[in-house]
Structure formats: C-alpha cells, structure tokens
Design a protein around this motif. Structure first.
Motif, PDB file in Angstrom:
ATOM      1  N   SER A  47       0.786  -1.220   0.075  1.00  0.00           N
ATOM      2  CA  SER A  47      -0.009   0.099   0.090  1.00  0.00           C
ATOM      3  C   SER A  47       0.779   1.203  -0.092  1.00  0.00           C
ATOM      4  N   PRO A  48       0.609   2.340  -0.683  1.00  0.00           N
ATOM      5  CA  PRO A  48       1.178   3.533  -0.697  1.00  0.00           C
ATOM      6  C   PRO A  48       1.473   4.165   0.675  1.00  0.00           C
ATOM      7  N   GLY A  49       2.518   4.734   1.055  1.00  0.00           N
ATOM      8  CA  GLY A  49       2.734   5.344   2.116  1.00  0.00           C
ATOM      9  C   GLY A  49       3.367   4.498   3.299  1.00  0.00           C
ATOM     10  N   ARG A  50       3.312   3.146   3.183  1.00  0.00           N
ATOM     11  CA  ARG A  50       3.567   2.018   4.300  1.00  0.00           C
ATOM     12  C   ARG A  50       5.107   1.810   3.920  1.00  0.00           C
ATOM     13  N   LYS A  51       5.622   1.309   4.817  1.00  0.00           N
ATOM     14  CA  LYS A  51       7.004   0.938   4.857  1.00  0.00           C
ATOM     15  C   LYS A  51       7.319  -0.186   4.291  1.00  0.00           C
ATOM     16  N   THR A  52       6.177  -1.123   4.660  1.00  0.00           N
ATOM     17  CA  THR A  52       6.223  -2.549   4.055  1.00  0.00           C
ATOM     18  C   THR A  52       6.247  -2.947   2.669  1.00  0.00           C
ATOM     19  N   ARG A  53       7.165  -3.955   2.383  1.00  0.00           N
ATOM     20  CA  ARG A  53       7.084  -3.978   0.866  1.00  0.00           C
ATOM     21  C   ARG A  53       6.001  -4.788   0.159  1.00  0.00           C
ATOM     22  N   TYR A  54       5.231  -5.525   0.964  1.00  0.00           N
ATOM     23  CA  TYR A  54       4.194  -6.446   0.621  1.00  0.00           C
ATOM     24  C   TYR A  54       2.887  -6.376   1.243  1.00  0.00           C
ATOM     25  N   ASP A  55       1.875  -6.496   0.655  1.00  0.00           N
ATOM     26  CA  ASP A  55       0.337  -6.515   1.452  1.00  0.00           C
ATOM     27  C   ASP A  55       0.263  -8.185   1.240  1.00  0.00           C
ATOM     28  N   LEU A  56      -0.575  -8.308   2.366  1.00  0.00           N
ATOM     29  CA  LEU A  56      -0.963  -9.779   2.340  1.00  0.00           C
ATOM     30  C   LEU A  56      -2.497  -9.673   2.072  1.00  0.00           C
ATOM     31  N   VAL A  57      -2.918 -10.670   1.095  1.00  0.00           N
ATOM     32  CA  VAL A  57      -4.449 -10.433   0.451  1.00  0.00           C
ATOM     33  C   VAL A  57      -5.081 -11.576   0.420  1.00  0.00           C
ATOM     34  N   CYS A  58      -4.521 -12.757   0.488  1.00  0.00           N
ATOM     35  CA  CYS A  58      -5.049 -14.087   0.367  1.00  0.00           C
ATOM     36  C   CYS A  58      -4.403 -15.248   1.128  1.00  0.00           C
ATOM     37  N   VAL A  59      -5.351 -16.070   1.604  1.00  0.00           N
ATOM     38  CA  VAL A  59      -4.644 -17.113   2.564  1.00  0.00           C
ATOM     39  C   VAL A  59      -5.627 -18.305   2.327  1.00  0.00           C
ATOM     40  N   ARG A  60      -4.863 -19.279   2.250  1.00  0.00           N
ATOM     41  CA  ARG A  60      -5.335 -20.753   2.275  1.00  0.00           C
ATOM     42  C   ARG A  60      -5.904 -21.135   3.625  1.00  0.00           C
ATOM     43  N   LYS A  61      -7.035 -21.494   3.989  1.00  0.00           N
ATOM     44  CA  LYS A  61      -7.496 -22.039   5.449  1.00  0.00           C
ATOM     45  C   LYS A  61      -7.138 -23.506   5.272  1.00  0.00           C
ATOM     46  N   ASP A  62      -7.094 -23.950   6.734  1.00  0.00           N
ATOM     47  CA  ASP A  62      -6.708 -25.323   6.612  1.00  0.00           C
ATOM     48  C   ASP A  62      -7.501 -26.507   6.152  1.00  0.00           C
ATOM     49  N   THR A  63      -8.819 -25.949   5.610  1.00  0.00           N
ATOM     50  CA  THR A  63      -9.913 -26.747   4.937  1.00  0.00           C
ATOM     51  C   THR A  63      -9.447 -26.912   3.628  1.00  0.00           C
ATOM     52  N   GLY A  64      -8.607 -26.157   2.929  1.00  0.00           N
ATOM     53  CA  GLY A  64      -8.043 -26.093   1.820  1.00  0.00           C
ATOM     54  C   GLY A  64      -8.686 -25.066   1.083  1.00  0.00           C
ATOM     55  N   VAL A  65      -9.766 -24.109   1.566  1.00  0.00           N
ATOM     56  CA  VAL A  65     -10.434 -23.130   0.862  1.00  0.00           C
ATOM     57  C   VAL A  65      -9.762 -21.759   0.889  1.00  0.00           C
ATOM     58  N   LEU A  66      -9.567 -21.141  -0.454  1.00  0.00           N
ATOM     59  CA  LEU A  66      -8.953 -19.975  -0.414  1.00  0.00           C
ATOM     60  C   LEU A  66      -9.777 -18.667  -0.086  1.00  0.00           C
ATOM     61  N   PHE A  67      -9.095 -17.786   0.727  1.00  0.00           N
ATOM     62  CA  PHE A  67      -9.697 -16.538   1.189  1.00  0.00           C
ATOM     63  C   PHE A  67      -9.268 -15.313   0.733  1.00  0.00           C
ATOM     64  N   ASN A  68     -10.029 -14.465   0.210  1.00  0.00           N
ATOM     65  CA  ASN A  68      -9.626 -13.291  -0.024  1.00  0.00           C
ATOM     66  C   ASN A  68      -9.827 -12.241   1.252  1.00  0.00           C
ATOM     67  N   ILE A  69      -8.774 -11.769   1.776  1.00  0.00           N
ATOM     68  CA  ILE A  69      -8.973 -11.018   3.208  1.00  0.00           C
ATOM     69  C   ILE A  69      -8.562  -9.416   2.905  1.00  0.00           C
ATOM     70  N   ASP A  70      -8.600  -9.075   1.522  1.00  0.00           N
ATOM     71  CA  ASP A  70      -8.348  -7.484   1.321  1.00  0.00           C
ATOM     72  C   ASP A  70      -9.753  -6.698   1.659  1.00  0.00           C
ATOM     73  N   SER A  71      -9.840  -6.065   2.832  1.00  0.00           N
ATOM     74  CA  SER A  71     -10.924  -5.157   3.030  1.00  0.00           C
ATOM     75  C   SER A  71     -11.555  -4.309   1.874  1.00  0.00           C
ATOM     76  N   GLN A  72     -10.612  -3.844   1.238  1.00  0.00           N
ATOM     77  CA  GLN A  72     -10.894  -2.844   0.150  1.00  0.00           C
ATOM     78  C   GLN A  72     -11.682  -3.867  -1.085  1.00  0.00           C
ATOM     79  N   ALA A  73     -11.275  -4.977  -1.132  1.00  0.00           N
ATOM     80  CA  ALA A  73     -11.669  -5.752  -2.264  1.00  0.00           C
ATOM     81  C   ALA A  73     -13.119  -5.690  -2.335  1.00  0.00           C
ATOM     82  N   ALA A  74     -13.731  -5.939  -0.991  1.00  0.00           N
ATOM     83  CA  ALA A  74     -15.195  -5.970  -1.298  1.00  0.00           C
ATOM     84  C   ALA A  74     -16.197  -4.864  -1.696  1.00  0.00           C
ATOM     85  N   ASN A  75     -15.757  -3.580  -1.543  1.00  0.00           N
ATOM     86  CA  ASN A  75     -16.441  -2.449  -2.158  1.00  0.00           C
ATOM     87  C   ASN A  75     -15.913  -2.497  -3.889  1.00  0.00           C
ATOM     88  N   GLN A  76     -14.710  -2.878  -4.045  1.00  0.00           N
ATOM     89  CA  GLN A  76     -14.173  -2.808  -5.603  1.00  0.00           C
ATOM     90  C   GLN A  76     -15.154  -3.808  -6.177  1.00  0.00           C
TER      91      GLN A  76
END
Length: 207
Positions: free
Chosen positions: A38-67
């Motif tokens: 994200s612009p203005g942050r010192k971190t190089r990366y943003d974490l946007v997706c994670v695979r749950k231990d059930t095998g299902v992929l989750f999008n966890i980007d809060s901004q993605a829902a509105n987009q």
C-alpha cells in the motif's frame, strides 16, 4: 502486520484487513502477497489471500469487497451509482438511482466461516451498528435500503450475525430488517489474483 517466510527469509508484511483473522492466519499457512504494498507504508508487501486449513482460499483484502461490488453494480442497469454517499451522520458505501427509485447499499466483507456458514463481524464494529441504524432510517424515508455481505470465499451462501463477538450487531440487523432493509449475500469465486461475484441471494424473513 504479519511475519511471512518468503524464500527462506522472514519478512514483515501489511495485512489488508482490520479484523482478527485468527482462524485464518495460523503459523505455517499459505498466503498470497502483492508487491508493491500500500502507498505510504514501509512494508514491501501486502497480504491479501490465505488458504485455510480446510483447503479453501480466502480473499481477506478489506478494500476488495467494495471494489468487486462497484464492478457488479455497473452491470445492474442503474441510471446512477455514487460511492461513499453521505446520509445522516454516515457515509453509506453506495447510492443508486433507477428511474425515480432511490437505493442505498452498505457493504460488509465476510471472511469468517464456520461449518460452511459465514459470520460477521469477526471483531466488534460500532461503525457497522451505526450503518444499520442509518439504513433503517433510510428505509423509513422511502429508500430501497440493503446491507450486502460480500462472501470472500467459495462455497458459502449465507452470512449470520456473529452474536458471540458482537450481539449488538445482531440486534441492529434484526431491527433493520423489520423496517424493510434487505439482507443480501454476494457469493464470490476467489482466485489468488481475483475476486468475482457469481451469485446474489437474499435472506428471507419469516412472515
């Protein structure tokens, strides 16, 4: 923030979600990052997706829902769509017009799942309660008001209030429904680099 192992090195990354995500972001889980972050942050990366231990992929980007909702609304035949619409003391995510009909739609991204059911919120949200009260008032004023839960995972078609975490949200949702506020479930298909609304369902209330 999260610590992520990338090619053997530990990197601090920004998590694009304001919830707890405790059932998702567990040690050793597989995640997807965007670079640059994200612009203005010192971190190089943003974490946007994670695979749950059930095998299902989750999008966890809060901004993605509105987009993704904005993309979907553009295909629904509205004459006018305005985002971040001021109503009362709040900003409602979307205001729409179709002929003489006026619509308000507040969007909530759902990333919490238990046994195939989505739950919201995963952390207390006084702002969410306030939005439901505003939608109830809008419905009484003649608007077609709705709250839409964008389900940011595959295979889930319903979202229930997370009463254990925030009972007041459940109470506000029930009160809003009684005034005529619709509850929509925007079911999505998730890929590491995309989120798409593939089905929309409405909660039916008992008569």
């Amino acid at each position: 923030m999260a610590k992520v192992r990338i090619y053997g090195l530990i990197e601090t990354v920004h998590v694009k979600n304001t919830g707890r995500c405790a059932e998702l972001l567990r040690p050793g889980c597989e995640v997807w990052l965007t670079e640059p972050g994200s612009p203005g942050r010192k971190t190089r990366y943003d974490l946007v997706c994670v695979r749950k231990d059930t095998g299902v992929l989750f999008n966890i980007d809060s901004q993605a829902a509105n987009q993704v909702t904005a993309e979907w609304l553009s295909e629904q035949g509205f004459d006018r769509v305005i985002s971040e619409y001021c109503f009362g003391d709040s900003r409602i995510d979307f205001y729409m017009e179709k002929g003489e009909k006026r619509y308000l739609l507040e969007i909530k991204g759902c990333t919490l799942e238990r046994d195939g059911i989505g739950y919201f919120p995963d952390a207390p949200t006084e702002r969410g309660v306030k939005h439901l009260h505003e939608l109830a008032r809008a419905a009484q004023d003649g608007y077609h008001a709705a709250v839409g839960f964008v389900i940011q995972m595959d295979g889930v078609h319903e979202v229930r209030p997370n009463l254990e975490t925030h009972p007041a949200f459940g109470e506000a949702l029930e009160q809003a429904e009684q005034t005529g506020v619709r509850v929509l479930f925007l079911c999505c298909h998730v890929e590491p680099d995309s989120l798409e609304i593939i089905d929309v369902r409405e909660r039916k209330t008992a008569e």
